[in-house]
Design a protein around this motif. Structure first.
Motif, short mmCIF file in Angstrom:
data_model
loop_
_atom_site.label_atom_id
_atom_site.label_comp_id
_atom_site.label_asym_id
_atom_site.label_seq_id
_atom_site.Cartn_x
_atom_site.Cartn_y
_atom_site.Cartn_z
N PRO A 67 0.67 -1.14 0.02
CA PRO A 67 -0.10 0.04 -0.12
C PRO A 67 0.81 1.35 0.01
CG PRO A 67 -0.36 -1.35 2.11
CD PRO A 67 0.50 -1.87 1.23
N GLU A 68 2.00 1.16 0.43
CA GLU A 68 2.85 2.49 0.63
C GLU A 68 4.33 2.22 0.26
OE1 GLU A 68 1.58 5.33 1.74
OE2 GLU A 68 -0.40 4.74 2.25
N GLU A 69 5.19 1.65 0.92
CA GLU A 69 6.61 1.72 0.57
C GLU A 69 6.80 0.49 -0.15
OE1 GLU A 69 8.87 4.31 1.30
OE2 GLU A 69 7.07 5.24 2.07
N ALA A 70 8.00 0.49 -0.77
CA ALA A 70 8.52 -0.70 -1.57
C ALA A 70 9.70 -1.28 -0.57
CB ALA A 70 9.05 -0.42 -2.82
N PHE A 71 9.22 -2.26 0.09
CA PHE A 71 10.11 -2.98 0.97
C PHE A 71 9.93 -4.35 0.93
CE2 PHE A 71 6.60 -1.98 3.61
CZ PHE A 71 6.56 -3.08 4.71
N LEU A 72 10.60 -5.16 1.42
CA LEU A 72 10.41 -6.77 1.64
C LEU A 72 10.06 -6.73 3.31
CD1 LEU A 72 13.18 -8.87 0.02
CD2 LEU A 72 10.76 -8.39 -0.68
N ARG A 102 12.44 -18.88 -1.76
CA ARG A 102 13.77 -18.56 -1.46
C ARG A 102 14.75 -19.47 -2.22
NH1 ARG A 102 14.09 -16.19 3.82
NH2 ARG A 102 16.14 -17.41 4.26
N VAL A 103 15.17 -19.10 -3.41
CA VAL A 103 15.99 -20.09 -4.38
C VAL A 103 16.90 -19.07 -4.80
CG1 VAL A 103 15.71 -21.32 -6.56
CG2 VAL A 103 13.86 -21.26 -4.96
N PRO A 104 18.02 -19.58 -4.68
CA PRO A 104 19.37 -18.61 -5.21
C PRO A 104 19.10 -18.09 -6.65
CG PRO A 104 19.97 -20.52 -4.13
CD PRO A 104 18.50 -20.78 -4.13
N GLY A 105 19.27 -16.78 -6.66
CA GLY A 105 18.98 -16.11 -7.83
C GLY A 105 17.61 -15.52 -8.18
N PHE A 106 16.45 -16.01 -7.58
CA PHE A 106 15.34 -15.67 -7.49
C PHE A 106 15.10 -14.01 -7.03
CE2 PHE A 106 10.49 -15.49 -6.53
CZ PHE A 106 9.98 -15.99 -7.68
N ILE A 107 14.25 -13.47 -8.03
CA ILE A 107 13.99 -12.15 -7.56
C ILE A 107 12.51 -11.89 -7.29
CG2 ILE A 107 13.92 -9.76 -8.95
CD1 ILE A 107 16.03 -11.02 -10.72
N SER A 108 12.41 -10.87 -6.07
CA SER A 108 11.14 -10.30 -5.61
C SER A 108 11.26 -9.01 -5.80
CB SER A 108 11.30 -10.92 -4.13
OG SER A 108 9.85 -10.47 -3.74
N ALA A 109 10.27 -8.39 -6.49
CA ALA A 109 9.95 -6.95 -6.40
C ALA A 109 8.79 -6.71 -6.05
CB ALA A 109 9.90 -6.56 -8.22
N VAL A 110 8.81 -5.40 -5.40
CA VAL A 110 7.71 -4.61 -4.67
C VAL A 110 7.20 -3.56 -5.31
CG1 VAL A 110 6.73 -3.81 -2.71
CG2 VAL A 110 8.07 -5.79 -2.44
N ASP A 156 7.07 3.19 -13.91
CA ASP A 156 8.88 2.82 -13.99
C ASP A 156 9.31 1.87 -13.14
OD1 ASP A 156 11.38 2.86 -14.70
OD2 ASP A 156 11.73 4.99 -14.02
N PRO A 157 9.56 0.76 -13.50
CA PRO A 157 10.28 -0.36 -12.71
C PRO A 157 11.40 0.08 -11.85
CG PRO A 157 9.81 -1.27 -14.90
CD PRO A 157 9.63 0.18 -15.04
N GLU A 158 11.96 0.98 -12.23
CA GLU A 158 13.34 1.70 -11.61
C GLU A 158 12.92 2.32 -10.15
OE1 GLU A 158 16.59 2.10 -12.33
OE2 GLU A 158 16.52 1.11 -14.26
N SER A 159 11.68 2.68 -9.99
CA SER A 159 11.22 3.32 -8.85
C SER A 159 10.46 2.10 -7.93
CB SER A 159 10.21 4.15 -9.17
OG SER A 159 8.99 3.82 -9.82
N TRP A 160 10.42 0.98 -8.45
CA TRP A 160 9.94 -0.19 -7.42
C TRP A 160 11.19 -0.68 -6.82
CZ3 TRP A 160 7.35 -3.77 -11.74
CH2 TRP A 160 6.44 -3.02 -12.39
N GLY A 161 10.81 -1.73 -5.56
CA GLY A 161 11.92 -2.14 -4.93
C GLY A 161 12.38 -3.55 -5.54
N TRP A 162 13.56 -3.98 -5.47
CA TRP A 162 14.07 -5.21 -6.18
C TRP A 162 14.96 -5.93 -5.26
CZ3 TRP A 162 11.96 -6.93 -10.98
CH2 TRP A 162 11.38 -5.94 -11.62
N TRP A 163 14.86 -7.00 -5.11
CA TRP A 163 15.76 -7.89 -4.51
C TRP A 163 16.09 -9.30 -4.93
CZ3 TRP A 163 12.17 -4.93 -2.71
CH2 TRP A 163 12.31 -3.83 -1.63
#
Length: 124
Positions: free
Chosen positions: A50-55, A65-73, A83-90
């Protein structure tokens, strides 16, 4: 590598609620079988807050939780930034570490959209 398809969660075996999103094992099986049959790789999960991009603590513990797997918020789901640049990426290594957003290349063909749940995968 580039994105060939985006899978959106349907309803059968998918539970949504305030601060809650779960996918049943059967729904995951349908998605991963679909991907395997086409030699696709499921590389990332994108969800919104709803607000911030965080895990969140739940994201960190229960995302794939698999090595190399990406989670975006995607932040501010009521008015999400395009713009995906303004999302959070891990990316998961031994833990979740920040990573950069993927490059969006308009020269590539458009991606296919599919909906998955316990009833299968439907292409649109």
């Amino acid at each position: 590598m580039h994105v060939l398809a985006v899978a959106v969660a349907g309803t059968a075996g998918i539970v949504r609620g305030p601060g809650l999103f779960t996918v049943s094992a059967v729904a995951y099986d349908r998605l991963f079988t679909f991907a395997e049959e086409r030699s696709y790789r499921v590389r990332a999960m994108i969800h919104s807050h709803p607000e911030e991009a965080f895990l969140s603590r739940t994201d960190r513990a229960y995302s794939l939780r698999v090595p190399g797997f990406i989670s975006a918020v995607v932040p501010t789901y009521a008015a999400p930034p395009a713009d995906p640049e303004s999302w959070g990426w891990w990316r998961f290594e031994q833990d979740w570490v920040p990573c950069t957003a993927p490059v969006v290349d308009p020269a590539l063909p458009p991606v296919r959209t599919v909906v998955f749940d316990e009833e299968g995968v439907r292409e649109y």
